[in-house]
Structure formats: C-alpha cells, structure tokens
Design a protein around this motif. Sequence first.
Motif, PDB file in Angstrom:
ATOM      1  N   GLN A  83      -5.666   6.108  17.998  1.00 41.79           N
ATOM      2  CA  GLN A  83      -6.544   7.263  18.107  1.00 41.79           C
ATOM      3  C   GLN A  83      -5.770   8.522  18.497  1.00 41.79           C
ATOM      4  OE1 GLN A  83      -9.339   7.888  17.043  1.00 41.79           O
ATOM      5  NE2 GLN A  83     -10.601   9.173  18.364  1.00 41.79           N
ATOM      6  N   VAL A  84      -4.761   8.380  19.353  1.00 41.19           N
ATOM      7  CA  VAL A  84      -3.918   9.529  19.694  1.00 41.19           C
ATOM      8  C   VAL A  84      -3.225  10.058  18.438  1.00 41.19           C
ATOM      9  CG1 VAL A  84      -1.855  10.261  20.964  1.00 41.19           C
ATOM     10  CG2 VAL A  84      -3.587   8.858  22.097  1.00 41.19           C
ATOM     11  N   LEU A  85      -2.700   9.165  17.615  1.00 42.06           N
ATOM     12  CA  LEU A  85      -2.031   9.603  16.390  1.00 42.06           C
ATOM     13  C   LEU A  85      -3.011  10.289  15.437  1.00 42.06           C
ATOM     14  CD1 LEU A  85       0.233   6.477  15.875  1.00 42.06           C
ATOM     15  CD2 LEU A  85       1.057   8.819  16.228  1.00 42.06           C
ATOM     16  N   TYR A  86      -4.227   9.760  15.338  1.00 40.74           N
ATOM     17  CA  TYR A  86      -5.253  10.423  14.526  1.00 40.74           C
ATOM     18  C   TYR A  86      -5.458  11.866  14.992  1.00 40.74           C
ATOM     19  CZ  TYR A  86      -7.450   6.585  11.805  1.00 40.74           C
ATOM     20  OH  TYR A  86      -7.740   5.614  10.883  1.00 40.74           O
ATOM     21  N   LEU A  87      -5.690  12.039  16.294  1.00 37.48           N
ATOM     22  CA  LEU A  87      -6.020  13.368  16.810  1.00 37.48           C
ATOM     23  C   LEU A  87      -4.826  14.310  16.725  1.00 37.48           C
ATOM     24  CD1 LEU A  87      -8.264  12.503  19.886  1.00 37.48           C
ATOM     25  CD2 LEU A  87      -8.902  12.817  17.490  1.00 37.48           C
ATOM     26  N   GLU A  88      -3.633  13.814  17.020  1.00 36.99           N
ATOM     27  CA  GLU A  88      -2.442  14.651  16.921  1.00 36.99           C
ATOM     28  C   GLU A  88      -2.248  15.144  15.480  1.00 36.99           C
ATOM     29  OE1 GLU A  88       0.293  15.511  19.348  1.00 36.99           O
ATOM     30  OE2 GLU A  88      -1.618  15.415  20.401  1.00 36.99           O
ATOM     31  N   ALA A  89      -2.450  14.252  14.513  1.00 41.72           N
ATOM     32  CA  ALA A  89      -2.285  14.644  13.113  1.00 41.72           C
ATOM     33  C   ALA A  89      -3.282  15.735  12.739  1.00 41.72           C
ATOM     34  CB  ALA A  89      -2.454  13.419  12.212  1.00 41.72           C
ATOM     35  N   HIS A  90      -4.536  15.562  13.129  1.00 35.81           N
ATOM     36  CA  HIS A  90      -5.539  16.557  12.775  1.00 35.81           C
ATOM     37  C   HIS A  90      -5.333  17.860  13.531  1.00 35.81           C
ATOM     38  CE1 HIS A  90      -7.487  13.129  10.856  1.00 35.81           C
ATOM     39  NE2 HIS A  90      -8.235  14.008  10.208  1.00 35.81           N
ATOM     40  N   ALA A  91      -4.791  17.779  14.740  1.00 37.54           N
ATOM     41  CA  ALA A  91      -4.560  18.994  15.527  1.00 37.54           C
ATOM     42  C   ALA A  91      -3.455  19.860  14.935  1.00 37.54           C
ATOM     43  CB  ALA A  91      -4.224  18.634  16.974  1.00 37.54           C
ATOM     44  N   VAL A  92      -2.563  19.265  14.115  1.00 37.13           N
ATOM     45  CA  VAL A  92      -1.519  20.062  13.458  1.00 37.13           C
ATOM     46  C   VAL A  92      -1.850  20.322  11.993  1.00 37.13           C
ATOM     47  CG1 VAL A  92       0.266  19.251  15.044  1.00 37.13           C
ATOM     48  CG2 VAL A  92      -0.076  18.049  12.872  1.00 37.13           C
ATOM     49  N   GLY A  93      -3.052  19.919  11.556  1.00 35.94           N
ATOM     50  CA  GLY A  93      -3.519  20.280  10.231  1.00 35.94           C
ATOM     51  C   GLY A  93      -3.282  19.276   9.129  1.00 35.94           C
ATOM     52  N   ILE A  94      -2.913  18.007   9.480  1.00 36.41           N
ATOM     53  CA  ILE A  94      -2.747  16.986   8.444  1.00 36.41           C
ATOM     54  C   ILE A  94      -3.692  15.817   8.766  1.00 36.41           C
ATOM     55  CG2 ILE A  94      -0.444  17.672   7.707  1.00 36.41           C
ATOM     56  CD1 ILE A  94       0.750  15.583   9.556  1.00 36.41           C
ATOM     57  N   SER A  95      -3.330  14.578   8.417  1.00 35.42           N
ATOM     58  CA  SER A  95      -4.242  13.460   8.629  1.00 35.42           C
ATOM     59  C   SER A  95      -3.438  12.188   8.901  1.00 35.42           C
ATOM     60  CB  SER A  95      -5.175  13.282   7.423  1.00 35.42           C
ATOM     61  OG  SER A  95      -6.199  12.361   7.712  1.00 35.42           O
ATOM     62  N   ALA A  96      -4.155  11.079   9.052  1.00 36.69           N
ATOM     63  CA  ALA A  96      -3.529   9.800   9.374  1.00 36.69           C
ATOM     64  C   ALA A  96      -4.486   8.688   8.994  1.00 36.69           C
ATOM     65  CB  ALA A  96      -3.203   9.732  10.871  1.00 36.69           C
ATOM     66  N   THR A  97      -3.996   7.474   9.028  1.00 38.02           N
ATOM     67  CA  THR A  97      -4.884   6.325   8.862  1.00 38.02           C
ATOM     68  C   THR A  97      -4.230   5.082   9.428  1.00 38.02           C
ATOM     69  OG1 THR A  97      -6.396   5.274   7.288  1.00 38.02           O
ATOM     70  CG2 THR A  97      -4.120   5.464   6.597  1.00 38.02           C
ATOM     71  N   GLY A  98      -5.072   4.197   9.956  1.00 38.46           N
ATOM     72  CA  GLY A  98      -4.601   2.901  10.422  1.00 38.46           C
ATOM     73  C   GLY A  98      -4.439   1.945   9.256  1.00 38.46           C
ATOM     74  N   ILE A  99      -3.498   1.029   9.380  1.00 37.40           N
ATOM     75  CA  ILE A  99      -3.232   0.020   8.348  1.00 37.40           C
ATOM     76  C   ILE A  99      -3.316  -1.345   9.015  1.00 37.40           C
ATOM     77  CG2 ILE A  99      -1.555  -0.890   6.696  1.00 37.40           C
ATOM     78  CD1 ILE A  99      -0.400   1.929   6.457  1.00 37.40           C
ATOM     79  N   GLY A 100      -4.348  -2.095   8.678  1.00 32.78           N
ATOM     80  CA  GLY A 100      -4.500  -3.429   9.258  1.00 32.78           C
ATOM     81  C   GLY A 100      -3.880  -4.510   8.405  1.00 32.78           C
ATOM     82  N   CYS A 101      -3.637  -4.211   7.121  1.00 33.04           N
ATOM     83  CA  CYS A 101      -3.060  -5.207   6.206  1.00 33.04           C
ATOM     84  C   CYS A 101      -1.553  -5.011   6.132  1.00 33.04           C
ATOM     85  CB  CYS A 101      -3.692  -5.076   4.828  1.00 33.04           C
ATOM     86  SG  CYS A 101      -3.141  -6.361   3.675  1.00 33.04           S
ATOM     87  N   GLN A 147       0.844  -1.191   0.000  1.00 30.15           N
ATOM     88  CA  GLN A 147       0.000   0.000   0.000  1.00 30.15           C
ATOM     89  C   GLN A 147       0.885   1.249   0.000  1.00 30.15           C
ATOM     90  OE1 GLN A 147      -3.775  -0.535   2.606  1.00 30.15           O
ATOM     91  NE2 GLN A 147      -2.266  -1.926   3.497  1.00 30.15           N
ATOM     92  N   GLU A 148       0.750   2.068  -1.034  1.00 29.05           N
ATOM     93  CA  GLU A 148       1.610   3.244  -1.181  1.00 29.05           C
ATOM     94  C   GLU A 148       1.404   4.262  -0.072  1.00 29.05           C
ATOM     95  OE1 GLU A 148       0.910   4.758  -5.085  1.00 29.05           O
ATOM     96  OE2 GLU A 148       2.373   3.395  -6.010  1.00 29.05           O
ATOM     97  N   ILE A 149       0.250   4.238   0.565  1.00 31.27           N
ATOM     98  CA  ILE A 149      -0.008   5.222   1.611  1.00 31.27           C
ATOM     99  C   ILE A 149       0.993   5.085   2.764  1.00 31.27           C
ATOM    100  CG2 ILE A 149      -1.658   3.848   2.977  1.00 31.27           C
ATOM    101  CD1 ILE A 149      -3.357   6.453   3.158  1.00 31.27           C
ATOM    102  N   ALA A 150       1.573   3.889   2.923  1.00 29.68           N
ATOM    103  CA  ALA A 150       2.562   3.682   3.983  1.00 29.68           C
ATOM    104  C   ALA A 150       3.871   4.401   3.686  1.00 29.68           C
ATOM    105  CB  ALA A 150       2.822   2.189   4.181  1.00 29.68           C
ATOM    106  N   SER A 151       4.133   4.688   2.420  1.00 25.18           N
ATOM    107  CA  SER A 151       5.379   5.363   2.046  1.00 25.18           C
ATOM    108  C   SER A 151       5.171   6.821   1.657  1.00 25.18           C
ATOM    109  CB  SER A 151       6.049   4.625   0.881  1.00 25.18           C
ATOM    110  OG  SER A 151       5.214   4.621  -0.264  1.00 25.18           O
TER     111      SER A 151
END
Length: 615
Positions: free
Chosen positions: A550-568, A510-514
């Motif tokens: 969830q902490v990483l999600y909120l921290e990313a949004h609090a600085v103006g970017i984003s995040a996502t979990g990767i289960g695969c 998944q390219e999103i990881a890089s």
Amino acid sequence: MLLLRHRLPSPRPHRRLPLRSLRRLAMSSATPPSTSTSAAADYHCRTKHNLTAGYARGPGRLDWANQPNPFLRFAPAPQLQLPLPNPPLSSAPVPYPALFHSPPPPSPPPQPLTVDSLSALLFHSLALSAWKSTGLSTWSLRVNPSSGNLHPTEAHLLFPHPEEPGRLAVAHYAPRDHLLEVRATAPAAECAAILPAPATAVLALSSVFWREAWKYGERALRYCNHDVGHALAAVAIAAAALGWDAKLLDELSCEDLGRLIGIEKGRPAAMPEELPDKVVKGKAPWAERQHPDCAVLLFPAGSEPEVDYGRMSEVLRRFDGLNWVGKANALSKDHVVWDVIYRTAEEVKKHGPAPEECFSVMPWQKSPAMLEGLYKEFTVQEVVRRRRSAVDMDGVHVMERDTFYQMLLHCLPSGEVSSGERQGQQCALPFRVLPWDAEVHAALFVHRISGLPKGLYFLVRNEEHFGALQRAMRQDFEWVRPEGCPDGLPLYRLMKGDCQRLSMQISCFQEIASHGCFSLGMIARFEPVLHDKGEWMYPRLFWETGILGQVLYLEAHAVGISATGIGCYFDDAVHDVLGLKDLEFQSLYHFTVGAPVLDRRIMSLPAYPGPGIDA
C-alpha cells in the motif's frame, strides 16, 4: 527458451554469474517438498507456483454464474447513514508529505469522534473510489486494493453510539452505500476495558475466503492476508489524517475477535465439526463465513491508552449475550470448498496473548530527510482516493533516481534509530500499526531509473537480518551501495544487468513486471519466525507485505504514476535467482511501479451520487 531439468550447482565464491544464467536457473526451479512439521510451511510449499511442476491448484476456469457478491449485508439491522465529506477531497486537507513528519505536525490536531469523522475515516480507507463500465459490464473499485478486485475483507467498528448516549455500537461497514449496519449495542460503562480512554474506536477486519478462492483456489489464503495488510495500511493512513494513531490489538485471540464482530450471529451456516479433507463442490454456505483477522485500536496521536488484554477478553466473552440483529445475505448459489484453506486457517489461529506481551505505542521518530519537490501537490485524501491498480505499463517512462530513493525511504519501518532502540522497530506510518519488528525485505529489479544502472538490488528493511541475508544468498553478489544513495537507506546493488526478461519470467510471464520502472519481490524471514514466535505469524507476514504494498501504491500515485501488486509468481524461481536454498527466507508478494497505460474504452463513474464526488 532452454528449460533445464536440474538446478545448476551454486556458483563459486566471487564469481560473477551472468543474468542469462540466472534466467536459466529461474526456469529450471522445482518446488521441493516441505520437510517442516509446520502446517503453515506445508500450506505455503503446497501452494507455490512452479514453471515445470505447474501452478497451485485452482478452478481452472471461472464459474461466472457463481461469482461471489462483493457486498455483504446484514438485514434488517438498523442503518447509520454516514454523510459524504463535502467537498469530498478538501475536508481538513492534509498535504501528503506531512504524513512522514515526526511527530505529525503539520498534521491536524486530533478530531473528536463524530459521525462525520467516522465517515471521513472510512471514506478515505475502505469505501468505494469509483465505478467502472464498459459494454454491458459494470464493477466497483475501492480505496483499499484487493487481489483480483474481489475484496474478501470486511470491516466492523465498535464506537460510542451517536444516538444512544451511554451505549457502544457494534456495526458492520457497508461500502456500497457508505453506511454502518448496527448489529448490536452494549453498555459503555461495562465495556470500558474494550475502549480504554482516550481511545475513540475499535476497527476489526475479517475475511471471506470464498471470494478469493472462487478465482484463485488453494492460493487464496495468501491473497486474503495480503488484503488484510492493504486494509490495515489504508486505515492507519486515514486515521493519521484525522490526527489519530492506530495500533493492532494483537494479543486478542481469534475467539475474542469472533465475539467482537459476531461471527456466530447471523452467520450463513455452521462450520462442520470436522472440516473436509478434500475439495468439495456444490452447496456449502458455510464457506461464506467470515474469518476474524484482527482488530485495531484508534486513539488520539500522542496518547497511549492502557490496554488490559485479560479484562478485554473477559468483557468480549459477554458479547455472546448481546441482542445481535441481522442475517448475512448469500454471496453465491454454489461453492467449491478448497479444504486446505480452512484447515490451515484453523491451524494458524492465535489462541491467546503471548507471555508477558502488552500493548505499547512506538514513539514517533524523525523521518529520513525529505527530498523537496518530488511529490505532486496532492493531499493525503486525494492520493488515497485516486489510487488505482495498473493493468498495463508503457515500458517507456524513466523515473528519476532521487524519486526512487525517496519512495524506498518511505518503505522503511522507521526513521532515524536513536541510541538504545532496536533496528527494525516499526515506528513510521503506516508500519507503526504493527507491534512486531520488520520481517520483510525487498529484492528489486531496476529497469528504468535515470542515473542508476539496471540490475538486481536489495532493500534491507531490518538491518539485524543483514548477516543472515548475506549468508543465505548467492556468494558472488556485490552488496555495493549505489551512487547517490542517501544516508539511512540500506539499499545495496547485488549485480548489474538487464533484468526485464527475468522479472517477467518469474512473475508468471506477466509483461507488466518488466514494463515498469522497477519491480520487486518481498522477501520475508520465514521459518525462523514461525519457529520462534508461532504459526500464528504466518498470516501476519502477509499483512506486513500488504502494508508495504500500500505504501508503494500511494508513493507511486503521489509522484504521478501508478503501481500494482503481483500475486502470481514462480516462488522457487525467485529463490533460485537470489540463491535461497531452504525456508529461512521466502518470497511472499511481488509488485511493480511505473507509468500506466489507460484503456480508453472503460468509462469511470463517481463512487457515490452527489455533486463533486470523485470518479
């Protein structure tokens, strides 16, 4: 791309192994059979993805005609309407950085339990956050993240009934309409042990495994427990914004939790006395049953309710005799029963309190020094409701080093450790909801951090594990503190080099990881925990990873970017990169943080009707 058939020998001590060699190791990994007698370890090894041996067993294709309904309802249970916060994002606003002060001033004083405060709790933790639409497709998003946006997690509350003085309500939360379905009531005087003063409410979580198994097959049990962790963090943070604390009632048995939420009342169908020993296809309505996961006690911050688990369990046994109302709606017409999910869930249930365990509230600790000016001027309420899971990242955005360090500081289980306190005690929000010491660490692939060399790094979240980690991992890793790393942040560089291709390969290509600023794998102390504490810790390790996510999600949004979990991800490829050879440490969840690429074809609509409700 060269695929090696056998693992390379371990590198000699102090020899630098080029990243291209790590990539070859990752590509050649094979899942070894489990030699453990543990049902949890057997399930875990069976459900690993592997590049050469194949993916964990799953449906292969999606049966859209039987996609599970994401909304569970109990008709004709009486409904308690919850008023939408008005205006939705400015009701008792709390600046996002205030969450990390200890104790929590300038957070608000504890609010009394009312319909309004219950509504705010749920609106900022488990409610819908938006509707999305493109073409003929429309789907909802929620404040709490979920694997595949499938939302197996259901929420239930026990609280003083606002319309019936002297009685407690047992209610199911319906997020689509933001209301509570009151399924039973009980005399408050006879149930004081369940809601000991000054506690305000009990919130319980359960999982419908079928919702995840429909898409992910046997691996779904992992993802359901990630989502329990996401929900626990969301509830703990929303509670903190109300001046409340939250703590897991972790010594309740699975049977007690089932009585609390009425698992056997209005159920789809009885579970077979003997679970199947193979995959079953067809009508199996019992597969839609809820599995009781956990319960959280909510109480004013700074207080410590006296919990007697023995008396609590005794009262809950009488819940079987309550007048339960409502029957669960069907979620699918047909089903595929992945037998290993249900058998493993039975094996890892907690059956009662551990010896000498008691309910205790961790003291608030002074948080690590805040780096001023890194966060946007968002409130807690804004950040949690704006959280989204990125589906693509731009591969360009560069994060400042201080921002990276600040995010990782908030991933630690506690702040400054005082004399006499254990390393790894989970005292910081939202980790303080958990009663055990931190068991999860993070292997970080740094791609685009200004002032920080690209490479492989490691965050040790419990420094009591430092020696075991060094012994278990590659002997040529550097274990060097990076430049500018603040005191109190146990971050180490393992080796320099461009990890983008490597992180993409081990994350199922998944390219999103890089394409983010950094990605990571959450590495849990695994077999020793199951051996020393019990197999019931297996789902709890995933809960801890979900909270960290969830902490990483909120921290990313609090600085103006984003995040996502990767289960695969390819489990043992990750382990090979780190040099992990057995089940002492295992990778349980992956994550990536960066600047999102938005699909302009998708329309965003408000979560609920009404003026000012965010979209």
